[in-house]
Design an enzyme around this catalytic site. Structure first.
Site, mmCIF file in Angstrom:
data_model
loop_
_atom_site.group_PDB
_atom_site.id
_atom_site.type_symbol
_atom_site.label_atom_id
_atom_site.label_comp_id
_atom_site.label_asym_id
_atom_site.label_seq_id
_atom_site.Cartn_x
_atom_site.Cartn_y
_atom_site.Cartn_z
ATOM 1 N N GLU A 107 0.833 -1.202 0.000
ATOM 2 C CA GLU A 107 0.000 0.000 0.000
ATOM 3 C C GLU A 107 0.871 1.256 0.000
ATOM 4 O O GLU A 107 2.019 1.222 0.443
ATOM 5 C CB GLU A 107 -0.860 0.010 1.273
ATOM 6 C CG GLU A 107 -2.226 -0.598 1.090
ATOM 7 C CD GLU A 107 -3.174 0.322 0.331
ATOM 8 O OE1 GLU A 107 -2.729 1.323 -0.263
ATOM 9 O OE2 GLU A 107 -4.377 0.021 0.346
ATOM 10 N N ASP A 108 0.293 2.356 -0.449
ATOM 11 C CA ASP A 108 1.014 3.638 -0.381
ATOM 12 C C ASP A 108 0.858 4.255 1.008
ATOM 13 O O ASP A 108 1.829 4.626 1.648
ATOM 14 C CB ASP A 108 0.556 4.608 -1.479
ATOM 15 C CG ASP A 108 -0.954 4.859 -1.497
ATOM 16 O OD1 ASP A 108 -1.718 4.167 -0.781
ATOM 17 O OD2 ASP A 108 -1.379 5.767 -2.247
ATOM 18 N N ASP A 111 -4.655 5.689 5.892
ATOM 19 C CA ASP A 111 -5.179 6.893 6.547
ATOM 20 C C ASP A 111 -6.346 6.445 7.437
ATOM 21 O O ASP A 111 -6.131 6.021 8.570
ATOM 22 C CB ASP A 111 -5.586 7.882 5.452
ATOM 23 C CG ASP A 111 -6.121 9.192 5.991
ATOM 24 O OD1 ASP A 111 -5.985 9.438 7.199
ATOM 25 O OD2 ASP A 111 -6.681 9.988 5.216
ATOM 26 N N VAL A 163 -0.207 14.571 1.899
ATOM 27 C CA VAL A 163 1.122 14.493 1.281
ATOM 28 C C VAL A 163 1.034 14.014 -0.171
ATOM 29 O O VAL A 163 0.094 13.313 -0.546
ATOM 30 C CB VAL A 163 2.044 13.541 2.086
ATOM 31 C CG1 VAL A 163 2.424 14.160 3.416
ATOM 32 C CG2 VAL A 163 1.392 12.175 2.295
#
Ligand code: IMP
Ligand code: MG
Length: 185
Positions: A107-108, A111, A163
């Site tokens: 995953e990046d 959140d 970001v």
């Protein structure tokens, strides 16, 4: 860490701060690759890359893993601009054969955790021998949902800021930045 890196002129004023410089990222990805190589030695895991955001992380991480492994790609989408729509669409899972295999979800960023939670629900019953998650980023946030699967490998924990760069976007832009920047709010 190089938290004082200047934002390159071409990206000002949209990017207000460099949170992680390219060298910090590279060092940490090399460490994670070594750890995964050790823990998955002899298992030929599948890196299940969740596009689009994790394409750059996955590409660097794969090259940092010295043991044999395979790469598969799926797509998850939940964001419009800087806001989650609350609905997660997952595409491409039907083309991946996971029965009996050790799977590492790449995953990046985690959140709210909604994407990861939905993905794990979709992976249930597909017969993987094991499923772990490796995320480039984890955001410290009060938005975290309940019952989010544990993240087994994390490159960096970051504050609750939006970001971009190193694969992460806002409306499909800024993915190509070699560093992680804070987007103007
Ligand atoms: P979650 O479902 O709320 O955990 O969000 C996961 C997805 O939201 C990530 O895979 C990203 O695509 C996107 N996302 C969350 N925070 C950011 C951010 O700060 N920048 C860019 N994308 C983000
Ligand atoms: Mg995204």
């Amino acid at each position: 860490m190089e938290r004082t890196d200047a934002v390159p002129a071409a990206w000002q004023p949209d990017i207000v701060e460099v949170l992680l410089g390219a060298n910090d990222i590279s060092r940490r990805v090399t460490e994670l690759g070594a750890l995964i190589s050790k823990e998955y030695s002899g298992l030929t895991p599948i890196l299940l890359v969740v596009l689009k955001g994790s394409f750059m992380f996955a590409s660097d991480l794969s090259r940092a893993i010295s043991e044999p492994h395979e790469l598969e790609f799926i797509r998850a989408k939940s964001y419009q601009g800087t806001c989650s729509t609350g609905q997660v669409q997952i595409q491409g899972l039907e083309a991946v054969s996971m029965r009996g295999r050790h799977v590492i979800v790449i995953e990046d960023i985690v959140d709210s955790g909604l994407t990861l939670k939905s993905l794990y629900q979709s992976l249930e019953g597909l017969g993987a021998a094991s499923i772990k998650t490796c995320s480039f980023l984890e955001k410290e946030t009060a938005r975290r949902k309940e019952h989010v699967p544990k993240i087994d490998y994390i490159a960096f924990i970051i504050p609750d800021k939006f970001v971009v760069g190193y694969g992460l976007d806002v409306n499909q832009k800024y993915r190509q930045l070699p560093f992680l920047g804070v987007y103007k709010t």
